[in-house]
Design a protein around this motif. Structure first.
Motif, PDB file in Angstrom:
ATOM      1  N   UNK A  42       8.301  70.020  21.237  1.00 43.27           N
ATOM      2  CA  UNK A  42       7.531  71.021  21.968  1.00 43.27           C
ATOM      3  C   UNK A  42       7.962  71.090  23.441  1.00 43.27           C
ATOM      4  N   UNK A  43       7.763  72.248  24.080  1.00 45.57           N
ATOM      5  CA  UNK A  43       8.196  72.430  25.479  1.00 45.57           C
ATOM      6  C   UNK A  43       7.576  71.416  26.435  1.00 45.57           C
ATOM      7  N   UNK A  44       6.291  71.084  26.248  1.00 47.82           N
ATOM      8  CA  UNK A  44       5.655  70.149  27.175  1.00 47.82           C
ATOM      9  C   UNK A  44       6.254  68.738  27.069  1.00 47.82           C
ATOM     10  N   UNK A  45       6.698  68.380  25.858  1.00 53.83           N
ATOM     11  CA  UNK A  45       7.359  67.081  25.686  1.00 53.83           C
ATOM     12  C   UNK A  45       8.754  67.122  26.306  1.00 53.83           C
TER      13      UNK A  45
ATOM     14  N   UNK B  64      14.282  61.342  14.738  1.00 56.46           N
ATOM     15  CA  UNK B  64      13.339  62.403  15.108  1.00 56.46           C
ATOM     16  C   UNK B  64      13.302  63.543  14.094  1.00 56.46           C
ATOM     17  N   UNK B  65      14.443  64.085  13.653  1.00 56.48           N
ATOM     18  CA  UNK B  65      14.371  65.155  12.641  1.00 56.48           C
ATOM     19  C   UNK B  65      13.715  64.693  11.348  1.00 56.48           C
ATOM     20  N   UNK B  66      13.978  63.447  10.940  1.00 54.99           N
ATOM     21  CA  UNK B  66      13.360  62.934   9.710  1.00 54.99           C
ATOM     22  C   UNK B  66      11.837  62.934   9.830  1.00 54.99           C
ATOM     23  N   UNK B  67      11.324  62.442  10.938  1.00 58.03           N
ATOM     24  CA  UNK B  67       9.875  62.332  11.105  1.00 58.03           C
ATOM     25  C   UNK B  67       9.208  63.690  11.325  1.00 58.03           C
ATOM     26  N   UNK B  68       9.957  64.655  11.818  1.00 58.67           N
ATOM     27  CA  UNK B  68       9.384  65.989  12.032  1.00 58.67           C
ATOM     28  C   UNK B  68       9.370  66.831  10.761  1.00 58.67           C
ATOM     29  N   UNK B  69      10.151  66.450   9.776  1.00 55.43           N
ATOM     30  CA  UNK B  69      10.310  67.311   8.602  1.00 55.43           C
ATOM     31  C   UNK B  69       9.855  66.688   7.287  1.00 55.43           C
ATOM     32  N   UNK B  70       9.517  65.390   7.278  1.00 53.22           N
ATOM     33  CA  UNK B  70       9.139  64.749   6.031  1.00 53.22           C
ATOM     34  C   UNK B  70       8.072  63.685   6.272  1.00 53.22           C
ATOM     35  N   UNK B  71       7.321  63.386   5.221  1.00 53.84           N
ATOM     36  CA  UNK B  71       6.304  62.338   5.285  1.00 53.84           C
ATOM     37  C   UNK B  71       6.801  61.038   4.647  1.00 53.84           C
TER      38      UNK B  71
ATOM     39  N   UNK C 260      10.402  56.861  17.640  1.00 52.09           N
ATOM     40  CA  UNK C 260       9.186  57.077  16.848  1.00 52.09           C
ATOM     41  C   UNK C 260       8.094  57.758  17.664  1.00 52.09           C
ATOM     42  N   UNK C 261       8.112  57.587  18.990  1.00 56.50           N
ATOM     43  CA  UNK C 261       7.044  58.124  19.815  1.00 56.50           C
ATOM     44  C   UNK C 261       7.076  59.636  19.954  1.00 56.50           C
ATOM     45  N   UNK C 262       8.253  60.196  20.195  1.00 59.97           N
ATOM     46  CA  UNK C 262       8.336  61.646  20.439  1.00 59.97           C
ATOM     47  C   UNK C 262       7.908  62.466  19.225  1.00 59.97           C
ATOM     48  N   UNK C 263       8.383  62.163  17.995  1.00 59.61           N
ATOM     49  CA  UNK C 263       7.937  62.972  16.856  1.00 59.61           C
ATOM     50  C   UNK C 263       6.463  62.774  16.517  1.00 59.61           C
ATOM     51  N   UNK C 264       5.933  61.562  16.743  1.00 63.11           N
ATOM     52  CA  UNK C 264       4.502  61.339  16.486  1.00 63.11           C
ATOM     53  C   UNK C 264       3.676  62.145  17.477  1.00 63.11           C
ATOM     54  N   UNK C 265       4.007  62.077  18.748  1.00 60.26           N
ATOM     55  CA  UNK C 265       3.288  62.853  19.768  1.00 60.26           C
ATOM     56  C   UNK C 265       3.389  64.342  19.477  1.00 60.26           C
ATOM     57  N   UNK C 266       4.546  64.779  19.023  1.00 61.23           N
ATOM     58  CA  UNK C 266       4.785  66.192  18.729  1.00 61.23           C
ATOM     59  C   UNK C 266       3.828  66.718  17.666  1.00 61.23           C
ATOM     60  N   UNK C 267       3.353  65.831  16.768  1.00 61.56           N
ATOM     61  CA  UNK C 267       2.532  66.268  15.638  1.00 61.56           C
ATOM     62  C   UNK C 267       1.054  65.907  15.760  1.00 61.56           C
TER      63      UNK C 267
ATOM     64  N   UNK D  44      -9.650  55.506   9.392  1.00 58.16           N
ATOM     65  CA  UNK D  44      -9.644  56.327   8.178  1.00 58.16           C
ATOM     66  C   UNK D  44      -8.876  57.637   8.351  1.00 58.16           C
ATOM     67  N   UNK D  45      -8.622  58.051   9.611  1.00 56.52           N
ATOM     68  CA  UNK D  45      -7.875  59.282   9.844  1.00 56.52           C
ATOM     69  C   UNK D  45      -6.429  59.023  10.265  1.00 56.52           C
ATOM     70  N   UNK D  46      -5.987  57.806  10.086  1.00 57.31           N
ATOM     71  CA  UNK D  46      -4.625  57.451  10.489  1.00 57.31           C
ATOM     72  C   UNK D  46      -3.598  58.205   9.640  1.00 57.31           C
ATOM     73  N   UNK D  47      -2.650  58.838  10.311  1.00 58.05           N
ATOM     74  CA  UNK D  47      -1.544  59.508   9.622  1.00 58.05           C
ATOM     75  C   UNK D  47      -0.219  58.758   9.781  1.00 58.05           C
ATOM     76  N   UNK D  48      -0.088  57.989  10.882  1.00 56.87           N
ATOM     77  CA  UNK D  48       1.150  57.261  11.128  1.00 56.87           C
ATOM     78  C   UNK D  48       0.831  55.816  11.493  1.00 56.87           C
ATOM     79  N   UNK D  49       1.494  54.891  10.825  1.00 56.07           N
ATOM     80  CA  UNK D  49       1.461  53.476  11.193  1.00 56.07           C
ATOM     81  C   UNK D  49       2.886  53.076  11.565  1.00 56.07           C
ATOM     82  N   UNK D  50       3.068  52.577  12.767  1.00 58.04           N
ATOM     83  CA  UNK D  50       4.379  52.126  13.232  1.00 58.04           C
ATOM     84  C   UNK D  50       4.351  50.607  13.357  1.00 58.04           C
TER      85      UNK D  50
END
Length: 595
Positions: free
Chosen positions: A10-13, A33-40, A57-64, A145-151
């Motif tokens: 995103x532009x702000x990032x 980054x492309x992997x994390x932005x396009x797949x689960x 790992x930080x930039x794609x997580x923040x992006x989503x 319970x709402x966690x989507x990403x665990x690093x």
């Protein structure tokens, strides 16, 4: 080469990372980054320390992240407080222009109430150590319970530190639908095990071969006998006047002892290990980051999360038991595109480990010689001269005094003045290394070049020595360096005494001392305490006098001793004062280290 814009951020990032100075993604970022932005799909990413893992790992997580929701959506687990703080700091920089997004570090050693208060306000991303995260879950303050990403960052270290049960507990409180991301510098058995236990058909991404060493790091090793390790360490430091290093030791006790010995010998050194309070750790790291320390002596765990990009040398005082750990250590230098040097000081029987390390990191090691005293003196001399030439002169302050200064020196020629000036700074250093012996040995344990036997310059110095028997040894975590540092703290041992061979056994030790000072040293040692144990010293039965070639062991003639002038050898990074929160030094009946 891809740009960050082409990765889909995103532009702000993009605006935030441009301000940080990011230009193009590193290899691990370009793949991750492309992997994390396009797949689960779950992901294992192998990359060296300093390769940009946090942004990977930080930039794609923040992006989503859904910034409109205050629920915790991502949790990053790491082994140490320092690493948690650093990751959170990086995330804050990445999210500078991302509105309503909060990142919260949680860790032990700090107020849990303050962390709970911040959680109650809402934090979409939590960065934490396993122990504190478990505490917050048990108190029902951290809801996952709402966690989507665990690093899992430095997952192998978390397992090595005994956090397996904590990881099981934490992950059991996250949804099955989560995406699990594992980042590590090595693919060890522990990493394989954690991927089997916690991940579903993960994709593996690597910025190089598995466990490969950092590209711009050169690897050297020195072979010396165990009793000479500390002396070799000092020579390596003296041969590199601008050294800015981390020295890795195996245990907390050894870390403290080597640090104390270096500080006693006048080096700008301090230590970092698990027995320090948080205030002490913060004080040490503050001094190191400001370059008021040239050498930081640390255990592997304590060094996790250090964000220092211009370390010149990593020195392995011991080869780690887990050879993959060497990859972590060496990755502390050669960061941010700079070159670095990784050094291993090894014993005669460790050559096999060097060969194994070469296979692990995929790079050769160069066997080097511990420099001779003459070479060290020459290196220091010309470094000093360069520093003098580079010194800025305050004309306003010095000019009014110049007439009187010139009068004082009018009887001296230019050559005489230079000689006196250099001698004033170097007499102590020259005396220390005048009769220095060859520390190098070969893989069979023999000296490569015992110059002292042939009477060459810098060879043996004649003298009568008596041998003392001491009731402390290896089981008391004693080595030659810590023994010398301990004696340096005994004010009843005067300056100028020369010590010879030091032989450390399991339950006792032998110490050679100039015969004329035998009683003085024996009286000083008797009744003193080493690490809480009363020391007993007596004459070795049946021992005669011996000529020693170990003038390197003169404690009071250390080249960096503060007595006399010595101002040229306190290091260019600041003074050698200890912080107010410093640990007490090794106990001795006569008090602390002599000034």
């Amino acid at each position: 080469m891809l740009t960050f814009e082409e990765l889909g951020l995103k532009p702000e990032i993009l605006k935030a990372i441009l301000e940080i100075g990011f230009e193009n993604p590193t290899p691990i970022q370009e793949k991750t980054i492309p992997h994390l932005l396009t797949t689960q799909q779950d992901l294992i990413a192998l990359a060296q320390t300093g390769s940009g893992k946090t942004a990977a790992f930080g930039l794609p997580v923040i992006n989503q992240i859904d910034a409109d929701s205050k629920r915790t959506q991502a949790i990053i687990l790491c082994p140490t407080r320092e690493l948690a703080i650093q990751i959170a700091k990086d995330f804050d920089a990445f999210t500078k222009y991302t509105k309503k997004l909060d990142v919260l570090p949680v860790y032990g050693g700090s107020s849990i109430e303050a962390q709970i208060k911040s959680l109650n306000k809402g934090a979409q991303i939590v960065v934490g150590t396993p122990g504190r995260v478990v505490d917050l879950i048990n108190r029902k303050k951290l809801k996952l319970e709402d966690i989507q990403w665990v690093v899992l960052d430095e997952a192998d270290e978390m397992l090595n530190m005994g956090f397996k049960d904590d990881l099981d507990f934490i992950l059991s409180h996250t949804p099955e639908s989560r995406q699990t991301l594992l980042f590590s510098a090595t693919m060890s058995r522990e990493v394989l095990r954690i991927s089997n236990d916690y991940m579903n058909s993960p994709e593996e991404i690597s910025s190089g071969k598995r466990n490969q060493g950092a590209e711009k790091v050169q690897h050297f090793y020195y072979v010396v006998n165990g009793r000479d390790k500390y002396l070799a360490l000092k020579r390596i430091a003296d041969m590199n006047p601008n050294i800015y290093a981390i020295i890795f030791c195996r245990t907390r006790r050894e870390t403290q002892e080597i640090s104390d010995a270096l500080a006693s010998d006048g080096y700008n050194a301090d230590c970092l290990h698990g027995d320090l309070s948080q205030a002490q750790r913060d004080a040490v790291m503050g001094r190191y980051r400001k370059r008021h320390l040239q050498m930081l002596v640390a255990t592997d765990v304590a060094a996790r999360g250090l964000d220092v990009t211009d370390i010149t040398h990593v020195i392995n005082y011991n080869i780690p038991d887990e050879l993959e750990t060497y990859v972590h250590r060496s990755g502390r230098t050669g960061r941010a595109g700079k070159e670095g040097i990784s050094i291993a000081i090894v014993g005669p029987k460790d050559s096999g480990k060097i060969r194994q390390l070469e296979k692990i990191i995929g790079k050769p090691f160069t066997k080097s010689e511990v420099p001779a005293g003459e070479a060290v003196v020459e290196k220091q001399l010309f470094s000093f001269i360069e520093n003098v030439k580079a010194t800025e002169v305050d004309e306003k302050q010095i000019q009014p005094l110049m007439d009187n200064i010139l009068v004082q020196f009018e009887d001296l020629s230019r050559e005489e003045l230079i000689k006196k000036f250099v001698s004033m700074e170097f007499n102590k250093f020259l005396a220390y290394y005048k009769n220095s012996n060859d520390l190098n040995t070969n893989e069979r344990g023999g000296r490569d070049n015992d110059r002292g036997e042939r009477g060459e310059r810098g060879g043996r110095k004649s003298g009568n020595y008596a041998t003392l028997f001491l009731n402390i040894g290896e089981k008391d975590n004693l080595n030659s360096g810590t023994l010398l540092g301990f004696m340096n703290g005994l004010s009843s041992i005067p300056n100028g005494i020369e010590f010879g061979k030091i032989d450390i056994q399991r339950n006792f030790s032998f110490l050679e001392v100039e015969a004329k000072h035998e009683k003085t040293v024996m009286d000083a040692l008797n009744g003193s305490e080493f690490d809480g144990r009363k020391v007993s010293a007596e004459q070795k039965s049946g021992g005669g006098e011996r000529k020693s070639d170990r003038s390197d062991r003169r404690r009071s003639d250390s080249p960096r001793s503060k007595s006399g002038s010595g101002s040229g050898f306190k290091g260019r990074f600041g003074d050698n004062k200890k912080p107010s929160g410093s640990r007490p030094r090794v106990k001795a009946s006569s008090g602390g280290r002599r000034k």
